[in-house]
Motif scaffolding. Structure first.
Motif, PDB file in Angstrom:
ATOM      1  N   UNK A 132       0.800  -1.215   0.000  1.00  9.54           N
ATOM      2  CA  UNK A 132       0.000   0.000   0.000  1.00  9.54           C
ATOM      3  C   UNK A 132       0.834   1.266   0.000  1.00  9.54           C
ATOM      4  N   UNK A 133       2.044   1.174  -0.508  1.00 13.11           N
ATOM      5  CA  UNK A 133       2.955   2.333  -0.513  1.00 13.11           C
ATOM      6  C   UNK A 133       2.779   3.109  -1.826  1.00 13.11           C
ATOM      7  N   UNK A 134       1.570   3.690  -1.973  1.00 14.40           N
ATOM      8  CA  UNK A 134       1.228   4.329  -3.247  1.00 14.40           C
ATOM      9  C   UNK A 134       2.104   5.532  -3.560  1.00 14.40           C
ATOM     10  N   UNK A 135       2.463   6.304  -2.563  1.00 15.94           N
ATOM     11  CA  UNK A 135       3.280   7.494  -2.807  1.00 15.94           C
ATOM     12  C   UNK A 135       4.641   7.119  -3.402  1.00 15.94           C
ATOM     13  N   UNK A 136       5.298   6.092  -2.784  1.00 15.06           N
ATOM     14  CA  UNK A 136       6.599   5.658  -3.299  1.00 15.06           C
ATOM     15  C   UNK A 136       6.451   4.990  -4.667  1.00 15.06           C
ATOM     16  N   UNK A 137       5.342   4.267  -4.841  1.00 15.95           N
ATOM     17  CA  UNK A 137       5.095   3.607  -6.114  1.00 15.95           C
ATOM     18  C   UNK A 137       5.016   4.645  -7.245  1.00 15.95           C
ATOM     19  N   UNK A 141       6.232   7.664  -7.186  1.00 16.82           N
ATOM     20  CA  UNK A 141       7.530   8.325  -7.350  1.00 16.82           C
ATOM     21  C   UNK A 141       8.412   7.559  -8.317  1.00 16.82           C
ATOM     22  N   UNK A 142       8.437   6.230  -8.177  1.00 19.40           N
ATOM     23  CA  UNK A 142       9.248   5.405  -9.072  1.00 19.40           C
ATOM     24  C   UNK A 142       8.640   5.343 -10.472  1.00 19.40           C
ATOM     25  N   UNK A 143       7.314   5.236 -10.540  1.00 23.27           N
ATOM     26  CA  UNK A 143       6.674   5.172 -11.853  1.00 23.27           C
ATOM     27  C   UNK A 143       6.879   6.451 -12.654  1.00 23.27           C
ATOM     28  N   UNK A 144       6.942   7.573 -11.948  1.00 24.89           N
ATOM     29  CA  UNK A 144       7.050   8.858 -12.632  1.00 24.89           C
ATOM     30  C   UNK A 144       8.480   9.245 -12.992  1.00 24.89           C
ATOM     31  N   UNK A 145       9.454   8.402 -12.652  1.00 26.04           N
ATOM     32  CA  UNK A 145      10.834   8.696 -13.038  1.00 26.04           C
ATOM     33  C   UNK A 145      10.954   8.657 -14.556  1.00 26.04           C
ATOM     34  N   UNK A 198      -1.539  -0.501 -12.693  1.00 27.06           N
ATOM     35  CA  UNK A 198      -1.404   0.257 -11.452  1.00 27.06           C
ATOM     36  C   UNK A 198      -1.924   1.685 -11.628  1.00 27.06           C
ATOM     37  N   UNK A 199      -1.582   2.301 -12.743  1.00 28.93           N
ATOM     38  CA  UNK A 199      -2.089   3.642 -13.016  1.00 28.93           C
ATOM     39  C   UNK A 199      -3.617   3.637 -13.061  1.00 28.93           C
ATOM     40  N   UNK A 200      -4.168   2.574 -13.636  1.00 30.91           N
ATOM     41  CA  UNK A 200      -5.619   2.455 -13.739  1.00 30.91           C
ATOM     42  C   UNK A 200      -6.268   2.476 -12.358  1.00 30.91           C
ATOM     43  N   UNK A 201      -5.716   1.684 -11.444  1.00 31.73           N
ATOM     44  CA  UNK A 201      -6.272   1.624 -10.094  1.00 31.73           C
ATOM     45  C   UNK A 201      -6.194   2.969  -9.392  1.00 31.73           C
ATOM     46  N   UNK A 202      -5.181   3.769  -9.757  1.00 27.09           N
ATOM     47  CA  UNK A 202      -4.985   5.070  -9.121  1.00 27.09           C
ATOM     48  C   UNK A 202      -5.692   6.202  -9.877  1.00 27.09           C
ATOM     49  N   UNK A 203      -6.363   5.853 -10.991  1.00 28.97           N
ATOM     50  CA  UNK A 203      -7.080   6.874 -11.742  1.00 28.97           C
ATOM     51  C   UNK A 203      -6.185   7.830 -12.505  1.00 28.97           C
ATOM     52  N   UNK A 204      -4.980   7.367 -12.847  1.00 31.72           N
ATOM     53  CA  UNK A 204      -4.037   8.214 -13.597  1.00 31.72           C
ATOM     54  C   UNK A 204      -4.213   7.941 -15.085  1.00 31.72           C
ATOM     55  N   UNK A 205      -5.279   8.530 -15.677  1.00 34.56           N
ATOM     56  CA  UNK A 205      -5.670   8.162 -17.037  1.00 34.56           C
ATOM     57  C   UNK A 205      -4.612   8.512 -18.077  1.00 34.56           C
TER      58      UNK A 205
END
Length: 380
Positions: free
Chosen positions: A245-250, A252-256, A272-279
């Motif tokens: 459940x470490x979404x913030x760190x997740x 951060x790494x995805x956005x590198x 993962x982006x889908x679950x977070x609503x990052x369309x």
């Protein structure tokens, strides 16, 4: 005495008298050291004389002397020659078994170094063969019994892949972790350690031990962001963070910007982006897959269309939904979304037709219920 006479004649170049002397020793002094050594010399001579043709029939005789002789030196030499013979015939499994017995029975032998080298040469080949034949338990046992020897000789990624496959198919993740951690700890400062990060982290992930899985993945990526296993370990890292459940760190790494990108990794990232609503990020990952492979799977097409819809890019969404309207798994969703887009464009009649088709196809699914409600609403 008879063995000495025969051996001396051989060394003097008189093969005839040498053969007679050795044969007499085996016949007249069976079971004695001289008789057994004479038989061993005769077996050697049959191999030398007949070359490759003499090797196969010689091996059972070496094996018997290695098992039955009452004299240690004879057993030792015969056992090693049996293992060597199996190796030359590419019978690696029999050779490895002989060599493992040899190491147990003759630990102080002057031939110990040669036996170890021969075993090190064959173990990766045999394990690869066993995994290919799906004889995973045999492969696992060989690795566990010879892990110190493997450490001495080194190993490569192909070997580690075989090890991980064998443990994985057996579901022995705990045992895999122990073996891999043992190898990891003892290869500190050696090139082999780099190849251990991925299978070790994956073994923790398969046991849902997300903390150590993420730790090993992060260590590797921090020191070798462009390493050979960066993509695989990045995927492990994402799974580990998601599991904790470490979404913030997740994120951060995805956005590198310089993070690894592979088809498999982008598929995981899109989910993962889908679950977070990052369309927008969902669309970026799926577009990257499309550019890289030239096509998307049907499920990925549906995700991309929905991402476009959520981003209000109705033209791009409509193009994909049009192609999905006849797909059994996504027809209802595609017709419902296509109808919504048509209604936004003030094209009411074709929209109602699509909604009716969606309801007729499946009125009880979540998308079907949405289509039914919208159809009722539009008909009022």
């Amino acid at each position: 005495m008879l063995f000495a006479v025969g051996a001396s004649a051989f060394e003097a170049g008189d093969q005839g008298w040498g053969m007679i002397g050795l044969q007499r020793a085996t016949l007249e002094q069976p079971g004695s050291e001289g008789g057994d050594r004479a038989e061993l010399r005769l077996v050697d001579w049959s191999v030398i004389k007949d070359n490759a043709r003499g090797l196969a029939p010689a091996i059972p005789r070496y094996v018997r002397l290695g098992r039955e002789s009452r004299h240690r030196q004879v057993r030792e030499e015969a056992s090693f020659k049996a293992a060597l013979g199996f190796y030359l015939l590419r019978e690696y499994r029999d050779s490895v078994n002989e060599l493992m017995d040899f190491r147990r029975n003759f630990s102080s032998s002057s031939l110990r170094r040669e036996a170890d080298l021969l075993l090190q040469e064959q173990l990766p080949r045999l394990i690869d063969q066993l995994v290919a034949d799906k004889r995973d338990l045999e492969a696992v046992v060989l690795v566990e019994k010879n892990r110190n020897l493997l450490l001495d000789s080194g190993f490569d990624r192909a070997f580690l892949a075989d090890v991980a496959t064998a443990f994985g198919r057996l579901g022995l993740y705990q045992r895999a972790g122990r073996v891999l951690l043992y190898l990891f700890d003892r290869t500190a400062g050696r090139p082999e350690q780099q190849a251990l990060y991925l299978p070790l982290a994956q073994s923790y992930l398969k046991r849902a031990e997300y903390g150590p899985a993420g730790d090993y993945a992060e260590r590797y990526l921090s020191s070798s962001p462009r390493g050979e296993d960066a993509g695989g370990l990045f995927a492990v890292l994402l799974e580990a963070f998601a599991g904790q459940g470490r979404d913030r760190e997740l994120l951060t790494w995805l956005d590198k910007k310089d993070r690894p990108r592979t088809v498999q990794l982008e598929r995981r990232a899109a989910g993962l982006y889908w679950k977070l609503g990052r369309w927008a990020a969902v669309a970026d990952s799926l577009e990257w897959i499309s550019r890289t492979t030239g096509q998307l799977e049907v499920k990925e097409m549906a995700l991309l269309a929905e991402a476009y819809y959520q981003l209000d890019d109705t033209r791009a969404a409509a193009d994909i939904y049009q192609r999905l309207q006849d797909d059994p798994g996504y027809a209802v969703q595609a017709r419902y979304r296509s109808a919504q887009i048509l209604l936004q464009r003030q094209q009411r009649q074709p929209a109602l037709k699509l909604l009716a088709q969606a309801v007729e196809t499946d009125s009880e699914s979540p998308w079907g219920k949405l289509a039914r409600d919208l159809l009722i609403q539009e008909k009022r």
